[in-house]
Design an enzyme around this catalytic site. Structure first.
Site, PDB file in Angstrom:
ATOM      1  CE1 TYR A  32      -4.264   0.916  -0.022  1.00  0.00           C
ATOM      2  CE2 TYR A  32      -3.570   2.525   0.974  1.00  0.00           C
ATOM      3  CZ  TYR A  32      -4.879   1.440   0.614  1.00  0.00           C
ATOM      4  OH  TYR A  32      -5.759   2.297  -0.028  1.00  0.00           O
ATOM      5  CG  HIS A  37       6.135   2.225   1.315  1.00  0.00           C
ATOM      6  ND1 HIS A  37       4.763   2.627   1.384  1.00  0.00           N
ATOM      7  CD2 HIS A  37       5.867   1.292   2.627  1.00  0.00           C
ATOM      8  CE1 HIS A  37       4.205   1.686   3.154  1.00  0.00           C
ATOM      9  NE2 HIS A  37       5.275   1.163   2.958  1.00  0.00           N
ATOM     10  N   GLY A 147      13.278   2.910   6.972  1.00  0.00           N
ATOM     11  CA  GLY A 147      12.370   4.047   7.349  1.00  0.00           C
ATOM     12  C   GLY A 147      12.176   4.455   8.927  1.00  0.00           C
ATOM     13  CE  LYS A 149       5.048   6.045  10.242  1.00  0.00           C
ATOM     14  NZ  LYS A 149       4.640   4.557  10.062  1.00  0.00           N
ATOM     15  CG  ASP A 150       8.277   1.793  11.563  1.00  0.00           C
ATOM     16  OD1 ASP A 150       7.341   1.920  11.835  1.00  0.00           O
ATOM     17  OD2 ASP A 150       8.149   1.933  10.253  1.00  0.00           O
ATOM     18  CD  GLN A 153      10.233  -1.942  11.290  1.00  0.00           C
ATOM     19  OE1 GLN A 153       9.371  -2.582  11.476  1.00  0.00           O
ATOM     20  NE2 GLN A 153      10.341  -1.631  10.189  1.00  0.00           N
ATOM     21  CG  MET A 184       3.775  10.216   3.288  1.00  0.00           C
ATOM     22  SD  MET A 184       3.776  10.338   2.288  1.00  0.00           S
ATOM     23  CE  MET A 184       3.491  11.706   1.567  1.00  0.00           C
ATOM     24  NE  ARG A 187      -0.961  -0.726  11.296  1.00  0.00           N
ATOM     25  CZ  ARG A 187      -0.479  -1.446  11.682  1.00  0.00           C
ATOM     26  NH1 ARG A 187       0.698  -0.659  11.367  1.00  0.00           N
ATOM     27  NH2 ARG A 187      -0.038  -2.472  11.533  1.00  0.00           N
TER      28      ARG A 187
HETATM   29  P1  AMP Z   1       5.893  -0.519   5.582  1.00  0.00           P
HETATM   30  O1  AMP Z   1       5.204  -0.865   4.982  1.00  0.00           O
HETATM   31  O2  AMP Z   1       5.266   0.054   6.842  1.00  0.00           O
HETATM   32  O3  AMP Z   1       5.735  -2.075   7.472  1.00  0.00           O
HETATM   33  O4  AMP Z   1       6.726   0.010   5.697  1.00  0.00           O
HETATM   34  C1  AMP Z   1       7.784  -0.851   4.980  1.00  0.00           C
HETATM   35  C2  AMP Z   1       9.141   0.740   5.339  1.00  0.00           C
HETATM   36  O5  AMP Z   1       8.926   1.789   4.753  1.00  0.00           O
HETATM   37  C3  AMP Z   1       9.540   0.518   7.105  1.00  0.00           C
HETATM   38  O6  AMP Z   1      11.202   0.676   6.223  1.00  0.00           O
HETATM   39  C4  AMP Z   1       9.449   1.745   6.730  1.00  0.00           C
HETATM   40  O7  AMP Z   1       9.753   2.296   8.078  1.00  0.00           O
HETATM   41  C5  AMP Z   1       9.084   2.543   5.583  1.00  0.00           C
HETATM   42  N1  AMP Z   1       8.304   3.761   5.680  1.00  0.00           N
HETATM   43  C6  AMP Z   1       6.528   3.366   6.730  1.00  0.00           C
HETATM   44  N2  AMP Z   1       6.795   4.819   6.303  1.00  0.00           N
HETATM   45  C7  AMP Z   1       6.721   5.709   6.477  1.00  0.00           C
HETATM   46  C8  AMP Z   1       7.880   6.895   6.036  1.00  0.00           C
HETATM   47  N3  AMP Z   1       6.776   7.903   6.574  1.00  0.00           N
HETATM   48  N4  AMP Z   1       8.869   7.679   5.713  1.00  0.00           N
HETATM   49  C9  AMP Z   1      10.384   6.421   5.785  1.00  0.00           C
HETATM   50  N5  AMP Z   1       9.794   5.738   5.501  1.00  0.00           N
HETATM   51  C10 AMP Z   1       8.850   4.560   5.560  1.00  0.00           C
END
Ligand code: AMP
Length: 282
Positions: A32, A37, A147, A149-150, A153, A184, A187
């Site tokens: 998504y 991403h 990212g 953001k986490d 993690q 971003m 969710r």
């Molecule tokens: P997710 O699909 O949410 O599990 O995220 C996949 C990767 O994208 C992870 O490394 C997240 O930290 C990164 N990510 C998600 N949202 C953001 C964002 N707003 N800015 C930077 N990286 C992100």
């Protein structure tokens, strides 16, 4: 771009590439896609000969009452985005292919997987660490991009990569935000219009704390009070999960900022649990 659904097939291609000296960049995701991403893909694309994007909503990182079944999904849109950004492989493992029925091996980094997200999601990072390790072993990338953001993690993934001698350099991708400051996230799709309008105040509250920090406030309890009072007024729909100031590497809580700290927050707004973090660096 090839879409691969079999872990064994992915591994075969990647072993061949590693032997030939082809540098792989990996971006693990749950799909998504948004600009956060896509920016990770751009970073990996630039550094690598081959870009692999994985899309897997990893069941082991979800708790029993969490949103595994409701997690937003758009495989076609995601495939178009990954292709447009130059991905060579989009890995979407078929159901059941990543975990054997009697899967029994877990990767854990308890020193970092405590506090913050672990309090309300006690098994979350065990699932993340295990699936990321599996993806790193399957693809043996030169680079893997995650990212900021986490934040917790990222710290865990850096540590497990080092501790297990995985042959990959972990790269941070900056936290990408909407124009009004909301981080971003896939969710964010759960937010109603009213919730979305308030959600921008999550980061605005942190900015109020950052302003107090700029004016010389170093006491974490006082900075938290500034942020909470801003949220109380502007984000009444928010329910705090946590608001912490941590050492950016060890993730240990900080009480007075003497050098650098990261403010890390999680707040429930409606069905979404929103994360954010911000540097408080001298
Ligand atoms: P997710 O699909 O949410 O599990 O995220 C996949 C990767 O994208 C992870 O490394 C997240 O930290 C990164 N990510 C998600 N949202 C953001 C964002 N707003 N800015 C930077 N990286 C992100």
């Amino acid at each position: 771009m090839q879409i691969i659904t079999s872990p064994a097939e992915l591994q075969k291609i990647c072993l061949q590439w590693r032997c030939e000296g082809v540098k792989v960049g990996l971006v693990p995701t749950m799909g998504y896609f948004h600009e956060g991403h896509k920016n990770l893909m751009k970073i990996a694309r630039e550094k690598s000969d081959k870009l692999i994007v994985s899309l897997f909503v990893n069941p082991t990182q979800f708790g029993a009452n969490e949103d595994l079944d409701a997690y937003p999904s758009d495989h076609e849109g995601d495939a178009n985005d990954a292709r447009a950004l130059g991905a060579d492989i989009l890995f979407i493992p078929k159901k059941g292919s990543m975990y054997a029925e009697d899967h029994a091996t877990w990767v854990e980094v308890p020193q970092l997987a405590k506090g913050l997200c672990s309090v309300t999601r006690p098994t979350h990072f065990r699932g993340v660490s295990t699936v990321v390790t599996k993806l790193l072993i399957l693809t043996l990338p030169e680079y893997a991009v995650f990212g900021e953001k986490d934040w917790q993690q990222l710290a865990i993934i850096r540590r497990l990569t080092r501790d297990l001698n995985l042959p990959t350099t972990i790269i941070n991708g900056p936290l990408i935000r909407e124009e009004d400051g909301l981080a971003m996230s896939s969710r964010n799709a759960y937010l109603t219009q009213e919730e979305r309008a308030q959600a921008k105040h999550l980061n605005a509250g942190i900015q109020a704390g950052a302003e107090a920090f700029k004016q010389g406030e170093r006491d974490v309890e006082k900075l938290k009070a500034v942020i909470r009072s801003y949220w109380k007024e502007h984000l009444p729909l928010g329910k705090e999960d946590y608001l912490e100031f941590i050492d950016p590497d060890s993730i240990e809580p900080v009480t007075t900022i003497t050098d650098k700290a990261r403010c890390a927050v999680a707040v429930y707004v409606g069905k979404a649990r929103l994360l954010d973090n911000w540097p408080f660096y001298l």
